[in-house]
Design an enzyme around this catalytic site. Structure first.
Site, PDB file in Angstrom:
ATOM      1  N   ASP A  39       0.807  -1.239   0.000  1.00 22.54           N
ATOM      2  CA  ASP A  39       0.000   0.000   0.000  1.00 22.54           C
ATOM      3  C   ASP A  39       0.837   1.286   0.000  1.00 22.54           C
ATOM      4  O   ASP A  39       0.361   2.330   0.478  1.00 22.54           O
ATOM      5  CB  ASP A  39      -0.936   0.032   1.216  1.00 22.54           C
ATOM      6  CG  ASP A  39      -2.146  -0.878   1.040  1.00 22.54           C
ATOM      7  OD1 ASP A  39      -2.042  -1.854   0.286  1.00 22.54           O
ATOM      8  OD2 ASP A  39      -3.184  -0.622   1.668  1.00 22.54           O
ATOM      9  N   CYS A  78      -4.241  -5.713  -3.978  1.00 25.30           N
ATOM     10  CA  CYS A  78      -3.015  -6.464  -3.703  1.00 25.30           C
ATOM     11  C   CYS A  78      -2.983  -7.849  -4.323  1.00 25.30           C
ATOM     12  O   CYS A  78      -1.971  -8.250  -4.919  1.00 25.30           O
ATOM     13  CB  CYS A  78      -2.760  -6.537  -2.197  1.00 25.30           C
ATOM     14  SG  CYS A  78      -4.121  -7.222  -1.232  1.00 25.30           S
ATOM     15  N   HIS A 138      -0.155 -12.891  -2.174  1.00 25.85           N
ATOM     16  CA  HIS A 138      -1.242 -12.259  -1.420  1.00 25.85           C
ATOM     17  C   HIS A 138      -1.096 -12.488   0.082  1.00 25.85           C
ATOM     18  O   HIS A 138      -1.262 -11.573   0.885  1.00 25.85           O
ATOM     19  CB  HIS A 138      -2.594 -12.771  -1.901  1.00 25.85           C
ATOM     20  CG  HIS A 138      -3.753 -12.282  -1.091  1.00 25.85           C
ATOM     21  ND1 HIS A 138      -3.889 -10.950  -0.745  1.00 25.85           N
ATOM     22  CD2 HIS A 138      -4.801 -12.920  -0.523  1.00 25.85           C
ATOM     23  CE1 HIS A 138      -4.978 -10.798  -0.025  1.00 25.85           C
ATOM     24  NE2 HIS A 138      -5.542 -11.971   0.133  1.00 25.85           N
ATOM     25  N   ASP A 322       2.518  -2.771  -4.353  1.00 28.42           N
ATOM     26  CA  ASP A 322       1.477  -3.448  -5.121  1.00 28.42           C
ATOM     27  C   ASP A 322       0.402  -2.514  -5.660  1.00 28.42           C
ATOM     28  O   ASP A 322      -0.392  -2.919  -6.508  1.00 28.42           O
ATOM     29  CB  ASP A 322       0.848  -4.581  -4.308  1.00 28.42           C
ATOM     30  CG  ASP A 322       0.442  -4.160  -2.894  1.00 28.42           C
ATOM     31  OD1 ASP A 322       0.609  -2.970  -2.548  1.00 28.42           O
ATOM     32  OD2 ASP A 322      -0.017  -5.033  -2.139  1.00 28.42           O
TER      33      ASP A 322
END
Length: 504
Positions: A39, A78, A138, A322
């Site tokens: 992020d 993501c 992930h 991401d």
């Protein structure tokens, strides 16, 4: 005598040749330090330097190599973004538009990925020792992708007993909109309690070792992902009266197509209007900046460990995120969009044979990470990669004029960034178009302006020809539009497009 001398000479030449060959064999390929930051938007010092942000170690890494100030992800979420980087394939090729369990990305049920070689695996197959810790795919990584795995602490903690500000639902409906871990405040007491700190300890320990093979080491930071919790000292760097807030226009969404409004309908997230009225906007920005500075500190610990190790002169570093993150732009605090602040994220390379302190403003894709690392490492190209290597761009400025970036969010919704323009096309054919030379905040949709007709036509040519159906194992239940689209596309395809949560 002459015969003896001749034999000695031949022997010496033979030994010299063997010695030369031996030296060639001993020359190791470069190591790779692969760093993912969750992020992280472009507010860092080497790129936007937002609100006088304090990121000395991002600045330090930028001076060591090349910074792409206009890099874009393949999905502003993501799961599909990371799957794209690790497979080298676009979401429109794989149908991975939502969150997919790490062990289900590659499987027989998906023709695009059933025999794909993940990025770390390609290095292992070419003689590398692979290691990884933290959030890289992930969750962490599919089983056995890394020869040495440090795993990943579950969630994004540590968490206090009670939330500080945000309850996770906002105005959302339980069971329909999901709950977010969004919250902000000073917690815990010190850095050693942060999972990222433990991950860096793991990396530092391994950087002190010797290896018979070159290594590929992945490090996935959990911050800057919400909740925006870090110790108080990082908040102290940013007094509230000095905090800037991003540009915001209250009627910004009036010219957005209906599907764009559905995608942006995120009632579980704080809205900008709520943040303004409650006095929390600057506090959210402060918390985000504090988290970035915390990650910067941990990055510094990694760089220190590398520079003091025997691997310092033969290691390629790549740092990427991401997706971006909106901090009030377009009405909310989230990624989840095809607009600039959601798709743009940092991308930095450093290592042998790369320029130092260079910045490239041309648009590029995170999809390029895989092929770029292969070329920098002297490994053969992987034919399945859909991205292009950035090596000649970094070394020789080649390809700057032709550069573009494509982002996909759910099936057949795409954004193209090229030549200072952003073109968005949704699944029903509706469009957005922004001229960043006049409108850097993307406040005015010019898709119907005849002045840009030819430019729109040019950018449409970059839309993907293939738009795969949703992968059966890929889901995004957090947002109603995505649930509805997958059901409509993979189920009764003739079902009309349902309008969900389109209220502004």
């Amino acid at each position: 005598m002459k015969k003896t001398y001749f034999l000695l000479l031949i022997g010496a030449l033979f030994l010299g040749a063997c010695s030369s060959e031996s030296k060639k064999v001993k020359v190791k390929k470069p190591n790779v330090l692969f760093i993912a930051v969750d992020d992280l938007n472009n507010m860092i010092g080497p790129i936007d330097n937002f609100s006088n942000i304090k990121t000395p170690n991002f600045d330090r890494l930028a001076k060591m190599g090349v910074t792409f100030t206009n890099a874009h992800v393949q999905a502003p979420l993501c799961g599909p973004s990371r799957a794209s980087i690790m497979t080298g394939l676009r979401p429109s090729t794989t149908g991975i538009y939502g969150m997919t369990p790490d062990n289900e990305i590659r499987r027989e049920g998906n023709p695009a990925t059933k025999d794909i070689t993940f990025l770390p695996e390609y290095f292992q197959q070419n003689g590398y020792h692979t290691m990884g810790i933290g959030k890289l795919f992930h969750i962490h990584a599919p089983k056995n992708v890394f020869q040495e795995s440090g795993g990943r602490v579950k969630g994004f903690g540590p968490y206090p007993k009670e939330r500080f500000v945000w309850n996770g639902f906002g105005k959302g409906i339980k069971g329909k909109h999901g709950r977010t871990s969004t919250d902000w405040g000073a917690f815990p007491e010190n850095d050693t309690l942060m999972p990222d700190h433990q991950s860096v300890n793991w990396v530092k320990e391994r950087l002190q070792k010797s290896y018979e093979k070159p290594f590929f080491m992945g490090l996935g930071f959990l911050r800057v992902h919400v909740p925006l919790y870090v110790p108080q000292k990082w908040f102290d760097l940013y007094p509230l009266d000095k905090i800037e807030t991003p540009p915001y226009k209250s009627d910004d969404l009036n010219d957005i197509p209906n599907i764009g409004l559905q995608i942006n309908d995120l009632p579980m997230m704080p809205s900008t209007e709520w943040a303004k009225e409650s006095g929390e906007w600057k506090k959210i920005v402060q918390a985000y900046l504090a988290c970035v500075s915390y990650v910067d500190y941990e990055l510094g610990r990694v760089l220190d460990a590398l520079e003091s190790s025997k691997h310092a002169d033969n290691t390629i570093i790549v740092l990427w995120s991401d997706h971006g993150y909106r901090l009030g732009e377009k009405g909310t605090f989230a990624k989840h969009a095809l607009w600039e602040t959601a798709t743009k994220a940092p991308l930095l390379f450093a290592g042998p044979n790369l320029p130092k302190g260079k910045k490239i403003t041309a648009p590029v894709e995170m999809l390029s990470v895989y092929p770029t690392l292969l070329e920098l490492s002297g490994l053969p190209a992987y034919k399945r990669n859909e991205g292009k290597s950035l090596v000649t761009m970094m070394q020789k400025d080649e390809g700057l004029q032709d550069a573009y970036a494509l982002t996909t969010f759910a099936m057949n919704n795409h954004a193209i960034k090229k030549d200072g323009y952003r073109y968005i096309r949704y699944e029903d054919g509706t469009e957005e178009f922004y001229d960043h030379s006049k409108d850097p905040n993307e406040w005015y949709n010019e898709a119907s302006n005849p002045k840009y007709k030819s430019k729109l036509a040019t950018l449409k040519a970059f839309l993907p020809k293939e738009n795969s159906k949703w992968d059966e194992k890929s889901n995004y239940t957090f947002q109603p539009y995505f649930v509805n689209q997958k059901k409509r596309i993979n189920g009764a395809e003739k079902q009309p497009l349902e309008v969900i949560g389109a209220d502004r």
